[in-house]
Scaffold this active site. Structure first.
Site, PDB file in Angstrom:
ATOM      1  N   TYR A   1       0.808  -1.281  -0.406  1.00 23.38           N
ATOM      2  CA  TYR A   1       0.235  -0.008   0.066  1.00 23.38           C
ATOM      3  C   TYR A   1       0.729   0.872   0.100  1.00 23.38           C
ATOM      4  O   TYR A   1       0.996   1.911  -0.982  1.00 23.38           O
ATOM      5  CB  TYR A   1      -0.722  -0.288   0.929  1.00 23.38           C
TER       6      TYR A   1
ATOM      7  N   LYS B   1       0.966   3.961  -2.634  1.00 22.65           N
ATOM      8  CA  LYS B   1       0.662   6.133  -2.951  1.00 22.65           C
ATOM      9  C   LYS B   1       1.770   6.313  -3.165  1.00 22.65           C
ATOM     10  O   LYS B   1       1.951   7.579  -3.515  1.00 22.65           O
ATOM     11  CB  LYS B   1       0.286   5.846  -1.169  1.00 22.65           C
TER      12      LYS B   1
HETATM   13  P1  NAD Z   1     -13.423   2.368   0.948  1.00 19.07           P
HETATM   14  O1  NAD Z   1     -13.152   0.725   1.208  1.00 19.07           O
HETATM   15  O2  NAD Z   1     -14.489   2.722   2.146  1.00 19.07           O
HETATM   16  O3  NAD Z   1     -13.215   2.814  -0.076  1.00 19.07           O
HETATM   17  C1  NAD Z   1     -12.706   2.107  -1.260  1.00 19.07           C
HETATM   18  C2  NAD Z   1     -13.843   2.209  -2.430  1.00 19.07           C
HETATM   19  O4  NAD Z   1     -12.774   2.231  -3.950  1.00 19.07           O
HETATM   20  C3  NAD Z   1     -14.961   1.119  -3.236  1.00 19.07           C
HETATM   21  O5  NAD Z   1     -16.322   1.556  -3.807  1.00 19.07           O
HETATM   22  C4  NAD Z   1     -14.804   0.217  -3.505  1.00 19.07           C
HETATM   23  O6  NAD Z   1     -15.418  -1.059  -3.830  1.00 19.07           O
HETATM   24  C5  NAD Z   1     -13.749   0.931  -4.505  1.00 19.07           C
HETATM   25  N1  NAD Z   1     -12.457   0.133  -4.960  1.00 19.07           N
HETATM   26  C6  NAD Z   1     -11.891  -1.183  -4.424  1.00 19.07           C
HETATM   27  N2  NAD Z   1     -11.110  -1.650  -5.554  1.00 19.07           N
HETATM   28  C7  NAD Z   1     -11.499  -1.345  -6.954  1.00 19.07           C
HETATM   29  C8  NAD Z   1     -11.120  -1.408  -8.003  1.00 19.07           C
HETATM   30  N3  NAD Z   1     -10.071  -2.007  -8.817  1.00 19.07           N
HETATM   31  N4  NAD Z   1     -12.154   0.028  -9.440  1.00 19.07           N
HETATM   32  C9  NAD Z   1     -12.614   0.666  -8.784  1.00 19.07           C
HETATM   33  N5  NAD Z   1     -13.081   0.582  -7.519  1.00 19.07           N
HETATM   34  C10 NAD Z   1     -12.513   0.124  -6.683  1.00 19.07           C
HETATM   35  O7  NAD Z   1     -12.263   3.288   1.786  1.00 19.07           O
HETATM   36  P2  NAD Z   1     -12.190   4.565   1.888  1.00 19.07           P
HETATM   37  O8  NAD Z   1     -11.362   4.628   3.160  1.00 19.07           O
HETATM   38  O9  NAD Z   1     -12.473   5.245   1.263  1.00 19.07           O
HETATM   39  O10 NAD Z   1     -10.950   4.747   0.734  1.00 19.07           O
HETATM   40  C11 NAD Z   1     -11.035   5.780  -0.458  1.00 19.07           C
HETATM   41  C12 NAD Z   1      -9.368   6.509  -0.379  1.00 19.07           C
HETATM   42  O11 NAD Z   1      -8.429   6.572   0.471  1.00 19.07           O
HETATM   43  C13 NAD Z   1      -8.853   4.820  -1.202  1.00 19.07           C
HETATM   44  O12 NAD Z   1      -7.379   5.146  -1.816  1.00 19.07           O
HETATM   45  C14 NAD Z   1      -7.833   4.931   0.053  1.00 19.07           C
HETATM   46  O13 NAD Z   1      -6.965   4.263  -0.354  1.00 19.07           O
HETATM   47  C15 NAD Z   1      -7.409   6.257   0.411  1.00 19.07           C
HETATM   48  N6  NAD Z   1      -7.128   6.121   1.712  1.00 19.07           N
HETATM   49  C16 NAD Z   1      -7.697   6.223   2.866  1.00 19.07           C
HETATM   50  C17 NAD Z   1      -7.141   6.352   4.123  1.00 19.07           C
HETATM   51  C18 NAD Z   1      -8.847   6.136   5.670  1.00 19.07           C
HETATM   52  O14 NAD Z   1      -7.977   6.693   6.554  1.00 19.07           O
HETATM   53  N7  NAD Z   1      -9.893   5.795   5.462  1.00 19.07           N
HETATM   54  C19 NAD Z   1      -6.251   7.207   4.672  1.00 19.07           C
HETATM   55  C20 NAD Z   1      -5.718   7.870   3.437  1.00 19.07           C
HETATM   56  C21 NAD Z   1      -5.287   7.138   2.149  1.00 19.07           C
END
Ligand code: NAD
Length: 247
Positions: A154, A158
């Site tokens: 991951y 990133k």
């Molecule tokens: P989440 O798991 O709720 O949402 C992720 C979304 O991506 C889901 O809707 C999923 O269906 C979709 N997805 C996954 N694989 C896919 C694919 N191959 N094609 C299309 N869609 C796909 O998680 P989140 O926390 O909302 O994460 C959103 C983004 O934010 C991600 O890139 C994650 O890495 C990043 N992020 C999240 C956090 C956190 O603390 N939640 C922190 C830093 C970065």
């Protein structure tokens, strides 16, 4: 701020992507809601956007598959006629310590979180260049800057997204396309829900603003980056993390 703009948000059926799709719509954009899994959840986002008086539709695509991504972008162009804003949000985790990490876990995360950003960015480049206008916003993570044990795949993805953001920004600037990243810290979504309470308590101590982030905290910054207010910013990574990481 975004009246009449057309946006595509990947992974928009829940979490941060859902909040971004809704915030862009609140600011005036019409939105294509990409999803990989749950059509019902994507349709709920579409209906909510329509209730705000904006246009929206759901489009299924796995961002890690080139043919899906090309079909998705073509669908957006066919339906809306142009594409102004791309938010590369879709992401997954497959955590494991480096010595135990399986090749499949590495590949799955790199393919979705890094290759997915490459494929979607590449697919929108031509139409945005023709328009002489584009806003690309990549959702990275603070761990891509500082590292995190158990997340080599991951973190590598990133960190790659941050590098890709800078290169795309340099390549596309002459056509009035900006490319920026957001590095969220700890945001309350399905992705972080599974973490154990002890770890969450430890993390909270490292956040100066003393709370976990909400998807809307990220969504408002995405809307800013998509707006004219951010028109003179490109290649940047904005941390939305309550002050957790101060580079
Ligand atoms: P989440 O798991 O709720 O949402 C992720 C979304 O991506 C889901 O809707 C999923 O269906 C979709 N997805 C996954 N694989 C896919 C694919 N191959 N094609 C299309 N869609 C796909 O998680 P989140 O926390 O909302 O994460 C959103 C983004 O934010 C991600 O890139 C994650 O890495 C990043 N992020 C999240 C956090 C956190 O603390 N939640 C922190 C830093 C970065």
């Amino acid at each position: 701020m975004l009246e009449g703009k057309i946006a595509l948000v990947t992974g928009a059926s829940r979490g941060i992507g859902r909040a971004v799709a809704l915030e862009l719509a609140r600011q005036g954009a019409n939105v294509a809601v990409n999803y990989a899994g749950s059509e019902a959840k994507a349709n709920e986002v579409v209906e909510t956007i329509r209730s705000l008086g904006r246009e929206a539709f759901a489009v299924q695509a796995d961002v890690a598959r080139a043919e899906d991504v090309e079909r998705m972008v073509k669908t957006v162009l066919d339906q809306f006629g142009r594409l102004d804003i791309l938010v590369n949000n879709a992401g997954i985790t497959r955590d494991n310590l480096l010595m135990r990490m399986k090749e499949e876990e590495w590949d799955a995360v790199i393919n979705t979180n890094l290759k997915g950003v490459f494929l979607c960015t590449k697919a929108v480049t031509r139409p945005m260049m023709k328009q002489r206008y584009g806003r690309i916003i990549n959702v990275a993570s603070v761990v891509g800057v500082i590292g995190n044990p158990g997340q080599a795949n991951y973190v590598a993805a990133k960190a790659g997204v941050i590098g890709l953001t800078k290169t795309a920004a340099r390549e596309l600037a002459s056509r009035n396309i900006t490319v920026n990243a957001i590095a969220p810290g700890f945001i309350t979504t399905d992705m972080t829900e599974a973490l154990n309470a002890e770890l969450k308590e430890e993390m909270l101590k490292q956040i100066p603003l003393a709370r976990f982030g909400e998807p809307d905290d990220v969504a408002r910054v995405a809307a800013f980056l998509a707006s004219d207010a951010a028109g003179y910013m490109t290649g940047q990574t904005l941390h939305v993390d309550g002050g957790m990481v101060m580079p």
